[in-house]
Design a protein around this motif. Structure first.
Motif, PDB file in Angstrom:
ATOM      1  N   ASP A  41      33.715  61.459  69.073  1.00 59.57           N
ATOM      2  CA  ASP A  41      35.165  61.532  68.873  1.00 59.57           C
ATOM      3  C   ASP A  41      35.509  61.726  67.405  1.00 59.57           C
ATOM      4  O   ASP A  41      36.390  62.516  67.057  1.00 59.57           O
ATOM      5  CB  ASP A  41      35.862  60.283  69.410  1.00 59.57           C
ATOM      6  N   VAL A  44      34.656  65.338  66.371  1.00 60.58           N
ATOM      7  CA  VAL A  44      35.572  66.326  66.941  1.00 60.58           C
ATOM      8  C   VAL A  44      36.948  66.250  66.287  1.00 60.58           C
ATOM      9  O   VAL A  44      37.567  67.275  65.997  1.00 60.58           O
ATOM     10  CB  VAL A  44      35.669  66.139  68.472  1.00 60.58           C
ATOM     11  N   LYS A  45      37.431  65.064  66.034  1.00 54.48           N
ATOM     12  CA  LYS A  45      38.798  64.908  65.533  1.00 54.48           C
ATOM     13  C   LYS A  45      38.933  65.043  64.021  1.00 54.48           C
ATOM     14  O   LYS A  45      39.995  65.401  63.531  1.00 54.48           O
ATOM     15  CB  LYS A  45      39.353  63.557  65.966  1.00 54.48           C
ATOM     16  N   TYR A  49      33.355  70.154  63.271  1.00 57.41           N
ATOM     17  CA  TYR A  49      32.453  70.205  64.425  1.00 57.41           C
ATOM     18  C   TYR A  49      33.196  70.219  65.758  1.00 57.41           C
ATOM     19  O   TYR A  49      32.583  70.120  66.811  1.00 57.41           O
ATOM     20  CB  TYR A  49      31.453  69.055  64.370  1.00 57.41           C
ATOM     21  N   GLU A  50      34.485  70.385  65.708  1.00 54.30           N
ATOM     22  CA  GLU A  50      35.283  70.486  66.924  1.00 54.30           C
ATOM     23  C   GLU A  50      34.795  71.655  67.791  1.00 54.30           C
ATOM     24  O   GLU A  50      34.707  71.546  69.005  1.00 54.30           O
ATOM     25  CB  GLU A  50      36.740  70.689  66.537  1.00 54.30           C
ATOM     26  N   LYS A  51      34.421  72.764  67.148  1.00 51.88           N
ATOM     27  CA  LYS A  51      33.956  73.943  67.869  1.00 51.88           C
ATOM     28  C   LYS A  51      32.526  73.781  68.369  1.00 51.88           C
ATOM     29  O   LYS A  51      32.113  74.448  69.312  1.00 51.88           O
ATOM     30  CB  LYS A  51      34.051  75.168  66.966  1.00 51.88           C
ATOM     31  N   PRO A  56      33.455  67.383  74.547  1.00 52.07           N
ATOM     32  CA  PRO A  56      32.888  66.134  74.006  1.00 52.07           C
ATOM     33  C   PRO A  56      32.810  65.004  75.025  1.00 52.07           C
ATOM     34  O   PRO A  56      31.976  64.111  74.882  1.00 52.07           O
ATOM     35  CB  PRO A  56      33.837  65.774  72.864  1.00 52.07           C
TER      36      PRO A  56
END
Length: 105
Positions: A41, A44-45, A49-51, A56
């Motif tokens: 989390d 990603v947030k 590294y969200e992509k 997730p």
């Protein structure tokens, strides 16, 4: 051919990618994560590294994170492949072959 013309575009790409690296505070926050869910989390947030982790919620094991991070690393290596030729391109081909072998294992 001098180093500026040979490596200039690749150096610009490297600087761009280096700007996306995790900061010290990111590492502190990741070390304080209680479980895998909190770890992912945060990535990603709060990072680029969200992509890397499109889904997730499906990640339940550390090994899955490592696999995606290595894929991302080689995706970034691919960006450099197009800037080079001769021995440099051969180096990248060998590097990608090694990745394929490791991936098949």
């Amino acid at each position: 051919m001098n180093g500026i013309t040979r490596h200039g575009a690749a150096q610009s790409k490297a600087r761009s990618l280096m700007g996306k690296l995790l900061e010290d505070e990111d590492y502190r926050q990741l070390m304080m994560a209680v479980n895998i869910r909190n770890f992912v989390d945060y990535l990603v947030k709060n990072t680029v590294y969200e992509k890397v982790f499109p889904e997730p919620d499906k990640i339940i094991h550390r090994h899955e994170i490592e696999i995606e991070m290595v894929r991302n690393l080689f995706k970034n290596f691919e960006k450099f492949y197009h800037y080079y030729y001769d021995n440099y391109r051969t180096f990248f081909k060998v590097l990608f072959m090694r990745y394929e072998v490791e991936n098949l294992k």
